[in-house]
Design an enzyme around this catalytic site. Sequence first.
Site, PDB file in Angstrom:
ATOM      1  N   SER A 654       0.704  -1.230   0.015  1.00 13.84           N
ATOM      2  CA  SER A 654      -0.121   0.212  -0.348  1.00 13.84           C
ATOM      3  C   SER A 654       0.546   1.659   0.183  1.00 13.84           C
ATOM      4  O   SER A 654       2.008   1.487  -1.212  1.00 13.84           O
ATOM      5  CB  SER A 654      -0.945   0.116   1.195  1.00 13.84           C
ATOM      6  N   ASP A 727      -9.525  -4.824  -5.952  1.00 10.36           N
ATOM      7  CA  ASP A 727      -8.446  -4.090  -5.253  1.00 10.36           C
ATOM      8  C   ASP A 727      -9.443  -2.893  -4.977  1.00 10.36           C
ATOM      9  O   ASP A 727      -9.657  -1.222  -5.602  1.00 10.36           O
ATOM     10  CB  ASP A 727      -7.242  -3.226  -5.340  1.00 10.36           C
ATOM     11  N   HIS A 761      -7.230  -5.172  -1.583  1.00 11.46           N
ATOM     12  CA  HIS A 761      -6.586  -4.405  -1.054  1.00 11.46           C
ATOM     13  C   HIS A 761      -5.391  -5.645  -0.311  1.00 11.46           C
ATOM     14  O   HIS A 761      -3.611  -6.031  -0.381  1.00 11.46           O
ATOM     15  CB  HIS A 761      -6.825  -3.700  -0.468  1.00 11.46           C
TER      16      HIS A 761
END
Length: 789
Positions: A654, A727, A761
Site C-alpha cells: 500500500s 482492490d 487490497h
Amino acid sequence: MNNFSTEPIWQTPPQPINQILEAPPPPQVRISPNRQWMVELEQLQLVPIALLAEPEVAVAGFRLNPQTNGPARHNTYYSMMIKGVDSPENIRTVELPENPRIGFIKWSSDSQKLAFTLTQATGLELWVLYVADGTIQRLTEPVLNAAYGTPYRWLDDETLICKFVSQTRGEEPTINKIPQGPLIQENLGNKKATPTYTNLLKNAHDEALFEYYLTSTLEKITLQGNSTQLISPCLISEAIPSPDSNFILISTIHKPFSYQVPAARFPKQIYVIDNNGNHIYQVANLPLDEERSIKFDAVRKGRRRTSWRSDAKATLTWVEALDEGDPNIEVPYRDALFILEAPFTATPTQLWKSEYRFNSVIWGKPDAALVYEKWYDTRRVRTWRIYPDNPQTPAQLICDRSYEDKYNAPGTPLTKLGDYRYQVLRFAPDGQSIYLSGRGASTDGVYPFLDKLNIETQETQRLWQCQNPYYEEIFALLDDEAQNLITVRQSQTEPPNLMVFSRNHDDKKILTNYQDPAPQLAGIHKELVQYQRADGVQLSAKLYLPPNYNLERDGSLPTILWVYPEEFKDKEFAGQITTPENTFSRPTRASVLFLLTQGYAVLSGATLPIIGEGNREPNDTYVEQLIAGAQAAVDYIVERGISDRQHIGIGGHSYGAFTTANLLAHTDLFCMGIARSGAYNRTLTPFGFQGEQRNFWEAQETYIHMSPFTHASQIKAPLLLIHGENDSNSGTYPLQSKRLYEALKGNGAVVRWVELPLEAHGYRSQEAVAHVLWEMLNWCDKYLKIKSE
C-alpha cells in the site's frame, strides 16, 4: 528458486512456508458481559479462492453477495467452543450443522445466550446458543438482510429485532443491454470534491440493484419464534434499541442517490419508533452529502452521530456542527452535543460545545461522562468530564495533548455493562475513580498498564504494569475494585494466551493454551533497534534474523527493509518508540517474515517519519525525508555487519509500496524492490491521499514530485509489482500498478507485474497468498541473494 514463470498458474513456495500457511490460527475469544463465559471461535487463516469467486454486486461503495443478501467475502468462523472463566479446563464444543459459516455474533445482556448467524446457500439464518447447556436453536429461515449495516440486535434478553429480506421484492432487476441513451452527469458550479471512492453507483441499473438488495422489513422475533413486523419494506440502514427496550432508533436511506459518494452520504431519515412499530419522533431528515470539504475534519451538516445515551433508559443523543461541517470556517466552537429524553417532546438540551471536532463520548452516570475532541491540523486531542444531568456545571478538562505523543497517552477508559444493557464507564467503589488501560510506550519500551484516575482530583495511581520478559495487555476487569483481571500475555518465545489473576497474588491461571503455530521459526532472533537520522530524529525498527543465525559464523546476510512511512507535526514525537519488543512474532498470510525461513534478514517497520512542523506541510519535503530515513536504516545494518550495501532490498504494501517505488527512483541504496497494492501516480488521487488534505491544484508541485510515476525513468533496480485485481481501497486502483509497469517497461527497466484474480487490497485466498510468497522469494533469490563465488 530462479524459475520464473509467466504462465497463469498458481505457484507454491518451498517448505516450511507452506506448512506454516496451512497451520490453523489460534481461536478468537468473545467473553460474556458478566465475564463468566468465554466462547472460542475458530477461523480459517486463508480461504479457498472459490470463496472469493462467489457472485458479488458492487454498489454505492461496498460489495454484497447476491446469493446470500449478505456482505461479500464475509469473514466467518467454522467452529464454536464454550467454557467458564472459573473452569477453563471444561471445554464444550457446540454441535452445529455441517460445514457452518458462523457470523454476526452478539451476546445477550444477561450473558445466558449468544446469537449468531449461519450463512446458507440462499441467505443468513439467525440462531441462538444457550450457554448453560450448550444447546442451539434456529430462530429464522435464511431471510436476514445483512447487505448493509447490522442485520439484527437484541431488543431485550428474550427478543431480537431483525432486518428481513422483503418477501415481495420479486426478481433481481435485469439490465437492458441495448443502451437507451448516454450516461450524463453535470455540475452547475458547486464545489463537489470527493476522494477516489470505489464501487460507486454508475447507472440506473446499479441504482435498481442497490434498492433491491437493501430493501428490508424490520421484524421483532421472540425466542419462542413469534414474529411481528415493525416497519414495512424500505432501505433500512440501522435499527438500534433504546437501553430500556421501549424504543428503536431507525435510520433509512433515500433518493436521490449519488454516483460520486458512497451510501453513508446518501440522504437519510432518522426517527424513533416504539417497540410496537409506532412512529414517535423525527430526529433528522438529512439531504445528500456531496458538497463536503476534503479536509479530514469535515463532517456532515445537520444532526449526526445519533445514538442512545447508554446510562439512561431512553435518551437520544446527537451532535451538530456549528461550522457547517467545514473546517475552513473560523468559529469559536465546532460542534455541540445534545440530548433529548423520552417521550421526546421537550426542547433538546445542549450538554457541551467543542472547540475542536467532536470525536466521541463515553457515558458513565448522571454526573459524569467523558467527551473527546480532536483537530487534525494541530494533532491535538482533549478529554473533558461533563455533567449530563446538570449541563450548567462547567466541563472539567481531564487531558490536553498531542495524539502523536504516545509517551504521555493516558490510556483508554474501561467500561462495563450498565443498568440498561449498554456499556458505561466502570467506576471504582469510591464513585469518583475510573480505570484506564494503556499501551505504556516510553523510552524504556512498551509495557501496558492499568491506572486508576480520580476524575474529581485528577490524581492517577498505577495499579499494574506488565514486566519483562512479557508483553501483557488488559483484556477485561472482573470487578469494580480491579483486583481480578484477565490479560493477554505473550513473550518472544510464548504465543499470546489469556490469563486470569488477582493483583493481590502472584499466581496466574491459564485460560487458554494456544501453541506456537510455526515452531519452525522458534529460533529466530528479534531485536528492537534504534538509530538516528542525519538531522537528529530518532528512528527505530524491528530487526529479524533467521533461525540459529550467528553473525561471526555466518557473515552478512541479504536483507530486505519493509516500510510504511507516517506523517508527524512534531519532531520529538516522531522519534518515540511505539513498537513492543516482547511480542511473539510469527508470519501470517503474505508476511515478509516468511523470508526468514530462506536465509534472509528483515528490517521490519523501519520508521520513516515525514515531519512538517508549524505551518509546514509534511509532504512538501516527503522525498528528502524519505531518503534521509532510508539512508539511516541502511547505514545502521551495514555498520552492524548484518548486511553489505550491495545486498539490501526495499519493499512494502500500500503506502509502503508507494514508498518503495520512490526510494528506487531517488536513491541507489537498494538492489531490488517489491511493491504490493500501491498507488504511484498522485494525479489519479487529486483530492487528497494518506495524510495529505490539499488537493492537486493547491499543491501541484508536491503531488508531482511525490509521484514515483513521474520519475519512472530513474528506477534502475529490478522491481516486482503485485496487485489485487479487485482492490477496493481508496486510491489504490489496480490501474496504478498497470500504468507504472507500462512506464517502467517503456523505459527499459527490469520489472515484473503480477495481478491476482479476485483479490482485494489485502490478499486472502490460499492460492494467491502462496503465489505472492513464491513471487517474493523468487525475486529475492534472483536479485537480492548473495551469490556463491
